[in-house]
Write a protein that holds these residues in place. Sequence first.
Motif, short mmCIF file in Angstrom:
data_model
loop_
_atom_site.label_atom_id
_atom_site.label_comp_id
_atom_site.label_asym_id
_atom_site.label_seq_id
_atom_site.Cartn_x
_atom_site.Cartn_y
_atom_site.Cartn_z
N SER A 170 8.04 0.71 -7.66
CA SER A 170 6.21 0.72 -7.17
C SER A 170 5.53 0.23 -8.19
CB SER A 170 6.22 2.54 -6.58
OG SER A 170 4.85 2.91 -6.57
N TRP A 171 4.86 -0.47 -7.86
CA TRP A 171 4.12 -1.20 -8.55
C TRP A 171 2.40 -0.90 -8.46
CZ3 TRP A 171 3.70 -7.03 -10.69
CH2 TRP A 171 3.18 -7.56 -11.74
N VAL A 172 1.27 -0.28 -9.04
CA VAL A 172 -0.04 0.48 -8.94
C VAL A 172 -0.70 -0.58 -9.34
CG1 VAL A 172 -1.63 1.78 -8.78
CG2 VAL A 172 0.27 2.70 -8.53
N GLN A 173 -1.72 -1.02 -7.68
CA GLN A 173 -2.87 -2.53 -8.51
C GLN A 173 -2.93 -2.82 -10.17
OE1 GLN A 173 -4.93 -4.10 -5.53
NE2 GLN A 173 -6.51 -3.74 -6.70
N PRO A 174 -2.87 -3.35 -10.79
CA PRO A 174 -3.77 -2.58 -12.44
C PRO A 174 -5.52 -3.01 -12.25
CG PRO A 174 -2.06 -5.02 -12.34
CD PRO A 174 -1.96 -4.86 -10.97
N ALA A 175 -6.23 -2.21 -12.66
CA ALA A 175 -7.79 -2.59 -12.70
C ALA A 175 -8.31 -3.31 -12.82
CB ALA A 175 -7.84 -1.46 -13.70
N ALA A 176 -9.48 -3.67 -12.32
CA ALA A 176 -10.07 -5.22 -12.72
C ALA A 176 -10.12 -6.04 -14.17
CB ALA A 176 -11.02 -4.67 -11.89
N LYS A 177 -10.16 -4.93 -14.91
CA LYS A 177 -10.56 -5.51 -16.41
C LYS A 177 -8.96 -6.35 -16.85
CE LYS A 177 -9.59 -1.09 -18.49
NZ LYS A 177 -9.55 -0.11 -19.42
N ASP A 178 -8.00 -6.12 -16.30
CA ASP A 178 -7.07 -6.52 -16.80
C ASP A 178 -6.25 -7.33 -15.80
OD1 ASP A 178 -6.62 -4.54 -18.88
OD2 ASP A 178 -5.06 -3.17 -16.80
N THR A 179 -7.26 -8.04 -16.54
CA THR A 179 -7.28 -10.07 -14.86
C THR A 179 -6.30 -10.73 -15.03
OG1 THR A 179 -9.48 -10.06 -15.79
CG2 THR A 179 -8.32 -12.03 -15.01
N GLU A 180 -5.34 -10.70 -16.04
CA GLU A 180 -4.13 -11.42 -16.23
C GLU A 180 -3.01 -10.80 -15.47
OE1 GLU A 180 -2.50 -13.21 -19.45
OE2 GLU A 180 -4.64 -12.43 -20.71
N ALA A 181 -2.91 -8.85 -16.00
CA ALA A 181 -1.80 -7.92 -14.87
C ALA A 181 -2.34 -8.30 -13.49
CB ALA A 181 -1.91 -7.27 -15.47
N LEU A 182 -3.38 -8.05 -13.18
CA LEU A 182 -3.94 -8.03 -11.71
C LEU A 182 -3.66 -9.48 -11.22
CD1 LEU A 182 -5.00 -7.02 -9.24
CD2 LEU A 182 -7.19 -7.48 -10.38
N GLN A 183 -3.80 -10.33 -11.97
CA GLN A 183 -3.56 -11.48 -10.96
C GLN A 183 -2.07 -11.90 -10.84
OE1 GLN A 183 -4.30 -15.33 -13.82
NE2 GLN A 183 -3.88 -16.47 -11.98
N LEU A 184 -1.02 -11.24 -11.35
CA LEU A 184 0.67 -11.42 -11.65
C LEU A 184 0.67 -10.51 -10.34
CD1 LEU A 184 1.59 -11.47 -15.05
CD2 LEU A 184 1.71 -13.29 -13.08
N PHE B 28 0.74 -1.15 -0.07
CA PHE B 28 -0.19 -0.25 0.48
C PHE B 28 0.74 1.18 -0.14
CE2 PHE B 28 -3.26 2.79 1.36
CZ PHE B 28 -4.58 2.57 0.82
N ASP B 29 0.59 1.75 -1.20
CA ASP B 29 1.86 3.18 -1.54
C ASP B 29 1.20 4.56 -1.52
OD1 ASP B 29 4.25 4.28 -1.05
OD2 ASP B 29 4.10 3.76 -3.68
N GLY B 30 0.97 5.39 -1.11
CA GLY B 30 0.84 7.02 -1.67
C GLY B 30 -1.19 6.91 -1.70
N GLY B 31 -1.53 6.17 -0.24
CA GLY B 31 -3.02 6.18 -0.37
C GLY B 31 -3.92 5.14 -1.21
N GLN B 32 -3.00 4.38 -1.91
CA GLN B 32 -3.78 2.81 -2.54
C GLN B 32 -3.04 1.88 -2.83
OE1 GLN B 32 -3.29 4.67 -6.97
NE2 GLN B 32 -0.95 5.60 -6.61
N PRO B 33 -3.55 0.81 -3.21
CA PRO B 33 -2.72 -0.62 -3.09
C PRO B 33 -2.16 -0.67 -4.48
CG PRO B 33 -5.01 -0.74 -3.46
CD PRO B 33 -4.80 0.95 -3.71
#
Length: 210
Positions: free
Chosen positions: A145-159, A71-76
């Motif tokens: 720093s790697w901001v959590q990908p959007a929910a629509k980017d399923t594969e990136a979010l999973q990784l 969690f960084d900068g107020g976001q995942p």
Amino acid sequence: MIEATKLIKPEAEPAPKWFHIAVAASMVLSTGSAVYSSMRTSAAMQALVKENSRLVLASSTPLLQFMSSNFDGGQPALSFSVTNDGNGPARIVWFEMKSDGKLVKSLRTQVRESSPELAKFSLEIMTSTIAPRLISPGSSIKLFSWVQPAAKDTEALQLWRQFDRQGRGKVTVEACYCSVLDACWISDLEGSIPKPVDTCEPAGRTTLDG
């Protein structure tokens, strides 16, 4: 004209033996006292110099800590950073990172190479160089720093979630850094007591590249 009266010193009798002994003993005691006083003063000065040196060293000693967060900068966001929690600036000479025991040359490349599918996504990844750099007391350097990908980017979010659950715990670091007084240490930046070394030699080390 009045002439001053001349005083004639009377002939002294030979001093007794005890008088010579007393004079000699007095001289010995006086010399011994002076030597003792000198030794006490010298010891006090040495202790003072040693204490001053210790205080100067303590007031200029850096202490680096490696931090990992999701969690960084107020976001995942997954992030790695190095903080100087010591009293003096730290001059980082080399900084190595390993993932599961293998050297990491670039965190951005490491993430990209973890899955070919990531090439089609625009990942919000920020990286920074760490060595050679200077960190002042109370300051931090954010390495990654790697901001959590959007929910629509399923594969990136999973990784991203996989790296959060498993990858972060496999990351270890080792660094060599020096103070402004050129006192140097090697440390894993994880709370262990840093190991003093004469110098930090970057030759043969693979410093993490942002």
